[in-house]
Enzyme design. Structure first.
Site, PDB file in Angstrom:
ATOM      1  N   GLY A 232       0.773  -1.231   0.000  1.00  0.00           N
ATOM      2  CA  GLY A 232       0.000   0.000   0.000  1.00  0.00           C
ATOM      3  C   GLY A 232       0.805   1.282   0.000  1.00  0.00           C
ATOM      4  O   GLY A 232       0.227   2.367  -0.009  1.00  0.00           O
ATOM      5  N   GLY A 272       3.814  -3.879  -3.542  1.00  0.00           N
ATOM      6  CA  GLY A 272       3.810  -4.081  -4.990  1.00  0.00           C
ATOM      7  C   GLY A 272       4.232  -2.812  -5.703  1.00  0.00           C
ATOM      8  O   GLY A 272       5.370  -2.653  -6.144  1.00  0.00           O
ATOM      9  N   ARG A 273       3.302  -1.857  -5.753  1.00  0.00           N
ATOM     10  CA  ARG A 273       3.497  -0.634  -6.525  1.00  0.00           C
ATOM     11  C   ARG A 273       4.812   0.074  -6.213  1.00  0.00           C
ATOM     12  O   ARG A 273       5.547   0.467  -7.109  1.00  0.00           O
ATOM     13  CB  ARG A 273       2.331   0.323  -6.237  1.00  0.00           C
ATOM     14  CG  ARG A 273       2.320   1.588  -7.099  1.00  0.00           C
ATOM     15  CD  ARG A 273       1.211   2.545  -6.655  1.00  0.00           C
ATOM     16  NE  ARG A 273      -0.073   1.901  -6.578  1.00  0.00           N
ATOM     17  CZ  ARG A 273      -0.937   1.792  -7.605  1.00  0.00           C
ATOM     18  NH1 ARG A 273      -0.632   2.304  -8.757  1.00  0.00           N
ATOM     19  NH2 ARG A 273      -2.091   1.166  -7.441  1.00  0.00           N
ATOM     20  N   CYS A 342     -10.912   4.351 -30.238  1.00  0.00           N
ATOM     21  CA  CYS A 342     -12.090   5.122 -30.647  1.00  0.00           C
ATOM     22  C   CYS A 342     -12.965   5.391 -29.435  1.00  0.00           C
ATOM     23  O   CYS A 342     -14.150   5.039 -29.438  1.00  0.00           O
ATOM     24  CB  CYS A 342     -12.886   4.356 -31.672  1.00  0.00           C
ATOM     25  SG  CYS A 342     -11.861   3.681 -32.959  1.00  0.00           S
TER      26      CYS A 342
HETATM   27  C1  LIG Z   1      -2.511  -5.555  -3.929  1.00  0.00           C
HETATM   28  C2  LIG Z   1      -2.096  -6.062  -2.616  1.00  0.00           C
HETATM   29  C3  LIG Z   1      -0.817  -5.771  -2.121  1.00  0.00           C
HETATM   30  C4  LIG Z   1       0.124  -4.819  -2.804  1.00  0.00           C
HETATM   31  O1  LIG Z   1      -0.411  -3.545  -2.771  1.00  0.00           O
HETATM   32  P1  LIG Z   1       0.463  -2.277  -3.274  1.00  0.00           P
HETATM   33  O2  LIG Z   1      -0.466  -1.136  -3.110  1.00  0.00           O
HETATM   34  O3  LIG Z   1       0.801  -2.561  -4.697  1.00  0.00           O
HETATM   35  O4  LIG Z   1       1.667  -2.211  -2.423  1.00  0.00           O
HETATM   36  C5  LIG Z   1      -0.437  -6.350  -0.935  1.00  0.00           C
HETATM   37  N1  LIG Z   1      -1.274  -7.175  -0.262  1.00  0.00           N
HETATM   38  C6  LIG Z   1      -2.517  -7.458  -0.707  1.00  0.00           C
HETATM   39  C7  LIG Z   1      -3.374  -8.364   0.087  1.00  0.00           C
HETATM   40  C8  LIG Z   1      -2.970  -6.906  -1.881  1.00  0.00           C
HETATM   41  O5  LIG Z   1      -4.209  -7.167  -2.298  1.00  0.00           O
END
Ligand SMILES: *Cc1c(COP(=O)(O)O)cnc(C)c1O
Length: 405
Positions: A232, A272-273, A342
């Site tokens: 997150g 992740g991000r 489009c």
């Molecule tokens: C998507 C997700 C993450 C990663 O979230 P980011 O915002 O990309 O860091 C981690 N844990 C769970 C359970 C997720 O669904």
């Protein structure tokens, strides 16, 4: 742009022109360096996993594998992909609506931990553990009240959502775990919100989670080893040169860990991000420049079917302009950058001030390494896929989309 990206683009300019450029570029050396910095800044009893759903391409995973503590899979598909390519890695398995076959797959693969999303899932795991004669390592994912703490644009907890257990269901879940000796509760899982840009708020949320778990441990007499604090951490697309202050965050986290009665509890992050966004670039060559009802448009090769991030997040995506040698078609105008679809929704950035622009120039969108290609509606309009080019150690290789995932 990193030096490798700049260098690749200038070399590419020298090559005889084929079709107009449309490509993702990934700087794998920058990815490795960034991930290493994140991992090394964490306090000693913390782990960093990579949430593969942000970008599961093979070269990205290969780059991260030696740096992070493991991978998190959010579906049976991701789990199979990760287990096949990285059998040596520690794997976590989460996500709502897991099939029974996927739960079985996870147990058979011997994943380190399954994140349980509901009482139903817990019952399915109890039955599976008994049938397969296997221990079921698990965490309960919890959706806890957030007591008015500031939220981000994307919250998965603190309000009704499909994610995690309601704390009201915790006694029932713990009773089931207590009576099924195959169910092994390792800890609790919290992935409360995404797009967090404020380290202080993130720390306050972590403190809230730690105290909540402390209360549960005391109330239910639990012996836990890990708390998963989810991912997150955000990427600021609107102010692209600003970054979440990870070193400062880690320093304050160290202090928090010293202050809270943690015992032997480890903290696990699954980002992740924030790990993969910065290494990726999406490049569109300008095909056409036109004025329509007083507004300038640049139409690039590609669009939101390759790069849905700005449409999904409703922002103007930050970009660099790499000029060709052609004389400018316009000067000092506000230009809306669109793709080839489009639909009027195929917009990557609106009314951006641009000093000079010509057909053949390249629009290089930054921060495109996470939730970009893989969240896009790739089949819409049957345009070809972009090239996928990976830069590592001064060389470039491309990876066919199907092989890279
Ligand atoms: C998507 C997700 C993450 C990663 O979230 P980011 O915002 O990309 O860091 C981690 N844990 C769970 C359970 C997720 O669904």
């Amino acid at each position: 742009m990193t030096p490798s990206i700049t260098q690749y683009l200038s070399q590419r300019r020298q090559q005889p022109n084929g079709e107009p450029l449309c490509a993702y570029l990934y700087d794998l050396d920058a990815l490795a360096a960034h991930a290493r910095q994140l991992r090394e800044a964490l306090p000693a009893n913390c782990e960093l996993f990579y949430a593969a759903k942000a970008n599961p391409m093979a070269p990205i995973l290969e780059t991260l594998a030696p740096v992070v503590d493991g991978f998190e899979a959010a579906s049976g598909g991701e789990l199979a992909w990760l287990a096949e390519r990285h059998p040596e890695q520690r794997l976590l398995f989460g996500g709502p609506g897991k099939l029974e076959s996927e739960l079985e797959q996870a147990l058979t693969l011997g994943v380190e931990c399954i994140h349980v999303e509901s009482l139903t899932e817990l019952q399915r795991l109890a039955a599976l553990g008994a049938r397969l004669g296997r221990r079921v390592p698990l965490m309960l994912r919890m959706n806890i009240p957030l007591d008015g703490m500031p939220s981000t644009r994307l919250a998965m907890a603190g309000k009704p959502t499909p994610f995690g257990l309601d704390p009201e269901d915790l006694p029932e879940a713990l009773a089931l775990i207590a009576e099924q000796d195959r169910l092994d509760l390792q800890g609790f899982h919290f992935h409360l919100m995404s797009h967090q840009l404020d380290p202080r708020v993130q720390l306050a949320l972590i403190q809230h989670c730690l105290r909540t778990v402390g209360d549960w441990q005391a109330r239910f007499g639990l012996d836990l080893s890990v708390i998963n604090l989810g991912g997150g951490i955000g990427v600021d697309y609107r102010q692209p040169n600003r970054r979440f202050d990870w070193p400062g965050f880690c320093q304050a986290l160290r202090q928090l860990i010293d202050e809270e009665p943690m015992g032997k509890l480890r903290l696990r992050f699954e980002c992740g991000r924030f790990i993969s966004a910065y290494c990726g670039y999406y490049v569109m060559e300008v095909l056409d420049i036109k004025r329509n009802h007083g507004e300038w448009f640049a139409i690039g090769r590609g669009g939101t079917h390759h790069f849905r991030t700005p449409a999904a997040q409703d922002h103007d995506h930050p970009f660099h302009l790499v000029r060709s040698e052609r004389p400018p078609r316009l000067r000092n105008e506000n230009v809306t950058l669109v793709g080839q679809l489009c639909t009027p929704k195929d917009v990557l950035a609106r009314r951006q001030p641009i000093a000079e622009l010509a057909i053949g120039d390249w629009l290089v969108f930054r921060h495109a390494g996470a939730y970009a290609w893989n969240i896009s509606h790739q089949r819409f309009l049957m345009h070809p896929a972009p090239e996928q080019i990976f830069l590592r150690g001064g060389t470039a290789f491309s990876s066919p989309v199907d092989e890279a995932q």
